[in-house]
Design a protein around this motif. Structure first.
Motif: not given
Length: 214
Positions: A88-104
């Motif tokens: 939930a962000v900015a008054g709505g919802w969106m998909f986002r990759t999890k932070t533990q996969f940032a390096d990959a």
């Protein structure tokens, strides 16, 4: 075709005939399958959008009276073991990759570390604008004890983190600065009411910026 023969369309409905064009209710399906279909529709809408999708838009693809929030909760439960999440962000919802996969992600896409790289002064100015908006350059000078450069403000504008606000009620009516929806998305905030306590703001924002490098 005459003007009266032309059909006008609103969300999911033919105004001229009153006939539904999109079956929101799915009354012919058993309850469990209907719920699953609504979940799938919400997922599809969110995947197709590059920005947060609000409740009103999601309501258009599910049955009347169906709780978007409960559907979202069920989708989030299904994603527990997946490398992405529904936030939930900015008054709505969106998909986002999890932070533990940032390096990959960075290794595969060669993204580098530049997208959310902030200097200490940039982060300080961004926090000052977030907590005191709308604020003019003179107000920022009062906070930092020196002029804030136009180049620094231009960099924050380029990243779409700040925008012009209303003119300040002072001589010359200078422009003010406000934060944007991108700011909310970047720092995982539903609204400005979710900003952390002021004495923790700069440290928290720096930590978040370092985490969200993709």
């Amino acid at each position: 075709m005459s003007t009266t023969a032309k059909r006008k369309f609103v969300k999911g409905q033919d105004v001229a005939t009153g006939k539904g064009l999109f079956d929101r209710e799915l009354a012919d399906l058993p309850q469990e399958l209907r719920w699953r279909e609504w979940m799938g529709r919400i997922e599809a809408v969110l995947f197709a959008s590059a920005s947060p999708v609000g409740r009103d838009d999601l309501t258009c693809v599910v049955g009347q009276g169906a709780s978007v929030e409960i559907l979202i909760d069920d989708i989030q439960a299904d994603l527990t073991a997946r490398p992405y999440e529904l936030v939930a962000v900015a008054g709505g919802w969106m998909f986002r990759t999890k932070t533990q996969f940032a390096d990959a992600i960075k290794a595969a896409a060669d993204l580098g570390d530049q997208p959310l790289a902030f200097t200490e002064m940039e982060m300080g100015v961004l926090c000052a604008i977030a907590y005191h908006q709308p604020i003019a350059r003179a107000g920022l000078k009062d906070i930092f004890g020196k002029d804030v450069s136009r180049d620094l403000l231009a960099r924050l504008r380029f990243k779409d983190l700040i925008a012009s606000g209303p003119r300040a009620p002072r001589p010359g009516a200078p422009h003010t600065f406000v934060t944007t929806e991108t700011f909310l998305m970047t720092f995982d905030l539903q609204s400005l009411r979710d900003l952390p306590e002021l004495d923790l703001a700069v440290d928290g924002a720096n930590e978040k910026a370092q985490t969200l490098q993709v």
